[in-house]
Design a protein around this motif. Structure first.
Motif, PDB file in Angstrom:
ATOM      1  N   ARG A 130       0.832  -1.205   0.000  1.00 15.22           N
ATOM      2  CA  ARG A 130       0.000   0.000   0.000  1.00 15.22           C
ATOM      3  C   ARG A 130       0.870   1.259   0.000  1.00 15.22           C
ATOM      4  NH1 ARG A 130      -4.701  -1.952   4.279  1.00 15.22           N
ATOM      5  NH2 ARG A 130      -5.162  -3.885   3.201  1.00 15.22           N
ATOM      6  N   LEU A 152      -7.320   1.194  -3.690  1.00 18.27           N
ATOM      7  CA  LEU A 152      -6.620   2.086  -2.751  1.00 18.27           C
ATOM      8  C   LEU A 152      -6.780   3.531  -3.203  1.00 18.27           C
ATOM      9  CD1 LEU A 152      -3.295   0.005  -2.558  1.00 18.27           C
ATOM     10  CD2 LEU A 152      -5.107   0.051  -0.829  1.00 18.27           C
ATOM     11  N   TYR A 154      -5.148   7.831  -2.277  1.00 15.79           N
ATOM     12  CA  TYR A 154      -4.255   8.707  -1.520  1.00 15.79           C
ATOM     13  C   TYR A 154      -5.137   9.712  -0.793  1.00 15.79           C
ATOM     14  CZ  TYR A 154      -0.608  12.064  -0.410  1.00 15.79           C
ATOM     15  OH  TYR A 154       0.227  12.914   0.256  1.00 15.79           O
ATOM     16  N   ALA A 155      -5.056   9.718   0.553  1.00 14.01           N
ATOM     17  CA  ALA A 155      -6.079  10.392   1.347  1.00 14.01           C
ATOM     18  C   ALA A 155      -6.087  11.930   1.292  1.00 14.01           C
ATOM     19  CB  ALA A 155      -6.010   9.912   2.791  1.00 14.01           C
ATOM     20  N   TYR A 182      -8.797  11.068   7.983  1.00 14.46           N
ATOM     21  CA  TYR A 182      -7.601  10.392   7.493  1.00 14.46           C
ATOM     22  C   TYR A 182      -6.283  11.107   7.760  1.00 14.46           C
ATOM     23  CZ  TYR A 182     -10.957   7.388   5.184  1.00 14.46           C
ATOM     24  OH  TYR A 182     -11.979   6.506   4.940  1.00 14.46           O
ATOM     25  N   HIS A 188       0.910  10.669   5.722  1.00 18.07           N
ATOM     26  CA  HIS A 188       0.885   9.778   4.559  1.00 18.07           C
ATOM     27  C   HIS A 188       2.187   9.778   3.755  1.00 18.07           C
ATOM     28  CE1 HIS A 188      -3.390   9.043   5.211  1.00 18.07           C
ATOM     29  NE2 HIS A 188      -3.444  10.314   5.561  1.00 18.07           N
ATOM     30  N   ARG A 236       1.912   6.678   1.512  1.00 15.04           N
ATOM     31  CA  ARG A 236       1.062   5.623   2.037  1.00 15.04           C
ATOM     32  C   ARG A 236      -0.291   5.697   1.323  1.00 15.04           C
ATOM     33  NH1 ARG A 236       1.267   3.917   7.378  1.00 15.04           N
ATOM     34  NH2 ARG A 236       2.260   5.828   8.066  1.00 15.04           N
ATOM     35  N   ILE A 238      -4.359   4.241   1.154  1.00 17.25           N
ATOM     36  CA  ILE A 238      -5.396   3.783   2.076  1.00 17.25           C
ATOM     37  C   ILE A 238      -6.408   2.966   1.287  1.00 17.25           C
ATOM     38  CG2 ILE A 238      -7.241   4.600   3.616  1.00 17.25           C
ATOM     39  CD1 ILE A 238      -4.658   5.442   4.711  1.00 17.25           C
ATOM     40  N   ARG A 239      -6.963   1.978   1.958  1.00 17.15           N
ATOM     41  CA  ARG A 239      -7.985   1.178   1.319  1.00 17.15           C
ATOM     42  C   ARG A 239      -9.240   2.045   1.056  1.00 17.15           C
ATOM     43  NH1 ARG A 239      -9.315  -3.996   2.827  1.00 17.15           N
ATOM     44  NH2 ARG A 239      -8.153  -3.708   4.736  1.00 17.15           N
TER      45      ARG A 239
ATOM     46  N   SER B 145      -4.485   0.480  13.093  1.00 15.85           N
ATOM     47  CA  SER B 145      -5.691   1.256  12.811  1.00 15.85           C
ATOM     48  C   SER B 145      -5.604   2.694  13.307  1.00 15.85           C
ATOM     49  CB  SER B 145      -6.902   0.587  13.460  1.00 15.85           C
ATOM     50  OG  SER B 145      -6.656   0.353  14.833  1.00 15.85           O
ATOM     51  N   PRO B 234     -11.136  -3.998   7.354  1.00 17.33           N
ATOM     52  CA  PRO B 234     -10.366  -3.065   8.185  1.00 17.33           C
ATOM     53  C   PRO B 234     -10.303  -3.587   9.623  1.00 17.33           C
ATOM     54  CG  PRO B 234     -12.557  -2.182   7.733  1.00 17.33           C
ATOM     55  CD  PRO B 234     -12.472  -3.488   7.015  1.00 17.33           C
TER      56      PRO B 234
END
Lengths: 500, 417
Positions: A130, A152, A154-155, A182, A188, A236, A238-239, B145, B234
């Motif tokens: 990721r 995925l 990018y936040a 986020y 990130h 990074r 994120i899902r 998390s 998650p």
């Protein structure tokens, strides 16, 4: 209280500055030839008419075109360019897409501008780890586009994400509506390639999550380009959430809307975003884009939940109940992706719509603790009355990050003066409430003068020392962030007029 | 070797005799004398005194970290046992400002009635002070998390050289004013100053928490399951433990996958189904008290005898590193971080083992940090990995800028900084 910043600054400068190398040496033909050899003729801009395009970023009040623009294509070219400038004692200003809002890319005593726009390759998207590895000139939205097929994204999503670059985001530690859940850019970025002002290339951080020594990546993110030029970053990813629920919630007044914001935050649900628009903005947006915002509303919230589809309906019911409890007159759930898209489009284009309301406007970027939102909005209302200037509000309510938009007419001098003073008064009130001068736009040149409201001379000296770890001669983006005798500009006109 | 009685007297004259004491237990390896100041100003005076005398000084927390990694005790240890106040807590803001001596356990006791927590779960939160958690970048299972102190810290106060009190950040969740001093101090192991205050983001305590475990026949099976699970849902946290740590937390001595799930009752229901579907019939769910207790044992897994280290690699490289490594481990599988327990007792072999594991970590773009070794070899052990030479030069400059007299916890950080 305002502190006298001059004496500590002099102290720092005398101990750090190289004798005789104040970064202001001139661009001449020999330099242009030397740099042309590195980047090719297509990588230089030196014609006055073309340089004019780069005379400011999104902070349009001050303008100053560079003498020369260099557009390297690689880390190695960037290094060679900076080394050449270093040897000649010439300072530079880095620039991404120029969408910054605080004058971060405005040349101040920096004759050469380094544009990262030709370093625009996405090197890798690694779905197992990721991570994305990108060059710094890559446009923000392209990262999420490239990550989408892997489920995925990018936040950090600044409103300018269709144009702004990852390098610029790293410099400004950019946010966006979804930072509520986020986090901002610094959360990130795992690794960077940094070219120091003397041309040395350093690799900081990496694909692993733990630190190895001091957190230099964390020190570079948000340093507003004053520590060298970032050419590459490991980001990074994120899902992508399974599902969204996006609401438009209508209130009779701003107070009840802010009450709802506090209640939502306190409920333990962390929405992806909570955005607020007041009546003035709702009208402007509706007149401009006809997205069906309720014209009678005193304020509206856009609340977006994301996460597991199975849980969202429960959460949506909770949010609706909280909103009604706080006095919402209507809670409307976006029925389709198209409707959701329209709501976000309205929000992100709100600033464009404001242009219809007055010849000019100035936007501030303050932050207050979320519970103080009603108080700061009251202050804004009072300030508006005091200076007889209309002020609209469209902002990231969930983060307490306000963006008051002060309307004025630049042809009327007292309105101009009033807009400047009103902005400063609002910022001072934010700080007095335990808040900050900027949530996401940066200090740049715009708010240097206000820094002593927030930080003591000792704090600012420590920050200057940190900067000098990377750039002891202050060659990279000089005269930004920290106020100094050389950079304190008396702002003669109010702040920016562009979308955030 | 003892600190000169003259220095002891000076500290006593600054803050009073009753607040200066001899170290006890673990502290004896961290510092020769312990001072318990009550204010930043007192710390400032002590720092100035130390600079004038070139005496070394370090904030010791509970002395667990420093006791393990200091080659010799510092001249003076600062205990923040008297600086444990909650400075400001407004639940609706979901932020809290504290003095750095408060432990995570104490702080959570303050915030939990409001359904909030500081989502940092290092080993034994009842002992871990906020200051130490930030300075040593301690984190636990929830890092998957909730992130680490790096993500949750929004403001910092510290006393630096010349006894100056410095603040960075602020009390709001979104703030880009000024350089990020939180990042400078985070993970700096007390080498740049003494952290005295911190402002943290809080997070909601989930309504329901449960944990799924699955015994696996091999490490590679466990990591394959972990990877599949991390893609499927998650999770709150995701660990793989080797047989000895599995046994130590009350499970069978097998390679074990432990996956925490949290959320509302509806979310838990969905997550439970997803986890069960991904892991198959062999997985077992623990709920309520039994889940909380298992999580606490997993979080507080005390190190075994021998060499203890922490490896960080790109997440997908971790499994291969551990499978080939032949040591016991607790792996944070989604994060690429694991604690390694080599039960090798001979000091020479510990040095050799650390060296080999470090080379292997580097080979997969990772780092290795030694958390604990035989005290006999503390002087020879490289506890920290060495960054690239360019980064190291910057780190040396950072140390020089923030600690020009070299008094803050000298000699035990990266490359002897």
């Amino acid at each position: 209280m305002r502190h006298d910043m001059q004496s500590p600054r002099r102290m720092i400068e005398s101990s750090f500055m190289d004798a005789g190398a104040d970064g202001s040496a001139q661009v001449d033909k020999e330099l242009i030839a030397a740099l042309g050899k590195i980047v090719g003729d297509g990588g230089l801009v030196s014609r006055l008419s073309e340089l004019k395009v780069y005379e400011c970023d999104g902070w349009t009040i001050e303008k100053s075109a560079p003498d020369l623009i260099v557009m390297p294509r690689s880390t190695e070219q960037t290094s060679a360019v900076l080394r050449t400038l270093w040897d000649r004692g010439i300072a530079f200003v880095p620039r991404g897409a120029g969408t910054g809002l605080s004058g971060g890319a405005l040349p101040v005593n920096a004759p050469v501008m380094i544009c990262t726009s030709r370093m625009n390759r996405i090197i890798a998207v690694d779905s197992a780890d990721r991570r994305a590895v990108v060059e710094s000139g890559v446009v923000n939205l392209r990262v999420s586009d490239a990550a989408r097929e892997h489920g995925l994204f990018y936040a950090p999503d600044p409103s300018s994400q269709q144009a702004c670059t990852i390098g610029g985001n790293i410099a400004e530690n950019s946010g966006g509506p979804h930072t509520l859940k986020y986090g901002v850019t610094t959360n990130h970025v795992l690794g960077i390639t940094l070219v120091l002002p003397d041309g040395e290339i350093v690799e900081l951080g990496g694909a692993a999550e733990e630190l190895c020594g001091y957190d230099l990546v964390g020190a570079v993110v948000g340093a507003e380009g004053t520590v060298g030029i970032v050419t590459r970053a490991i980001l990074r990813l994120i899902r992508t959430p399974q599902a969204h629920r996006t609401f438009l919630v209508t209130f009779e007044d701003v107070e009840s809307a802010t009450r709802a914001v506090s209640a939502i935050i306190a409920s333990g649900i962390v929405p992806g975003a909570i955005e607020m628009m007041d009546q003035l903005i709702v009208h402007a947006v509706e007149d401009a884009f006809h997205v069906g915002l309720p014209a009678s509303a005193g304020a509206v919230l856009i609340v977006e939940l994301d996460g597991l589809a199975a849980a969202l309906d429960d959460q949506a019911r909770t949010i609706a109940a909280i909103a009604r409890g706080a006095g919402a007159t209507e809670v409307r759930l976006a029925a389709s992706d198209a409707e959701r898209g329209a709501l976000w489009k309205a929000r992100k284009r709100a600033f464009g719509a404001v242009g219809r309301l007055a010849p000019n406007y100035a936007t501030q970027d303050g932050v207050v603790p979320r519970t103080r939102l009603p108080d700061i909005l009251r202050v804004i209302n009072e300030v508006s009355g005091k200076y007889q200037l209309a002020i609209g509000n469209v902002f990231h309510a969930g983060d307490g990050n306000i963006h008051p938009i002060i309307l004025y007419d630049e042809r009327i001098p007292e309105q101009v003066r009033g807009a400047i003073d009103a902005g400063r008064e609002i910022l001072a009130a934010c700080v007095a409430m335990g808040g900050s001068l900027t949530g996401e736009h940066g200090i740049g040149v715009e708010k240097q003068g206000e820094m002593p409201l927030l930080f003591s001379p000792g704090d600012l000296i420590a920050m200057a020392e940190l900067r000098h770890v990377f750039d002891p001669a202050e060659r990279s983006n000089p005269n930004k962030i920290i106020p100094s005798a050389g950079s304190c500009v008396e702002v003669a006109a109010p702040h920016r007029q562009v979308p955030i | 070797m003892t600190i000169s009685t003259e220095i002891a007297h000076r500290v006593e004259s600054l803050i009073g005799r009753d607040r200066v004491r001899a170290p006890s237990g673990r502290e004896t390896r961290a510092a020769q004398l312990i001072a318990e100041p009550e204010t930043q100003e007192e710390i400032g005076e002590i720092v100035r005194m130390c600079e004038a005398n070139r005496s070394s000084i370090v904030a010791i927390g509970s002395a667990r970290t420093l006791g393990a990694i200091r080659r010799a005790p510092a001249d003076l240890g600062i205990s923040l046992a008297r600086m444990t106040r909650v400075i400001a807590y407004e639940p609706a803001d979901m932020t809290v400002a504290v003095q750095a001596g408060i432990t995570i356990g104490e702080l959570n006791a303050v915030t939990s009635p409001s359904g909030q927590r500081v989502a940092l779960d290092p080993l034994n939160p009842g002992l871990a002070t906020i200051g130490a958690t930030i300075a040593a970048h301690h984190a636990g299972p929830l890092r998957l998390s909730e992130g680490t102190a790096r993500d949750l810290l929004i403001g910092i106060g510290f006393v630096g050289h010349d006894g100056r009190a410095v603040r960075g950040g602020g009390r709001v969740v979104k703030n880009v004013a000024g350089y990020d001093l939180m990042k400078v101090m985070g993970g700096s192991f007390g080498t740049l100053g003494i952290i005295t205050e911190a402002v943290l983001k809080l997070r909601p305590v989930p309504a329901v928490y449960a944990i799924a475990t699955k015994e696996c026949t091999s490490a590679s099976d466990a990591f394959a399951d972990a990877a599949a699970l991390n893609d499927a849902a998650p999770l709150a946290h995701l660990e793989v433990t080797s047989p000895a740590p599995s046994e130590a937390i009350g499970l069978a001595p097998k390679f074990t996958l432990l996956a925490g799930i949290s959320g509302t009752a509806t979310e838990i229901e969905y997550l439970r189904e997803t986890v069960a579907k991904t892991l198959g019939a062999a997985c077992q769910f623990h709920a309520r008290d039994s889940a909380d207790q298992l999580y606490a044992r997993l979080r507080d897994l005390e190190s075994f005898e021998g060499l203890v280290a922490q490896v960080a690699t790109p997440p997908s490289a971790l499994a291969a590193f551990l499978i080939e490594g032949g040591v016991e481990f607790r792996a944070h599988a989604g994060c690429g971080v694991a604690q390694l327990y080599s039960r090798e007792l001979s000091p020479e072999r510990q040095l050799e083992t650390a060296k080999i594991m470090r080379l292997r970590a580097r080979a997969c773009d990772g780092y290795l940090r030694v958390l604990r070794a035989d005290p006999e070899i503390a002087g020879e052990m490289d506890f920290f990995d060495t960054p690239s030479s360019g980064a190291l030069t910057l780190m040396r400059r950072m140390k020089g800028a923030f600690d020009p007299n070299g008094i803050f916890n000298p000699g035990c950080f990266v490359d002897g900084i």
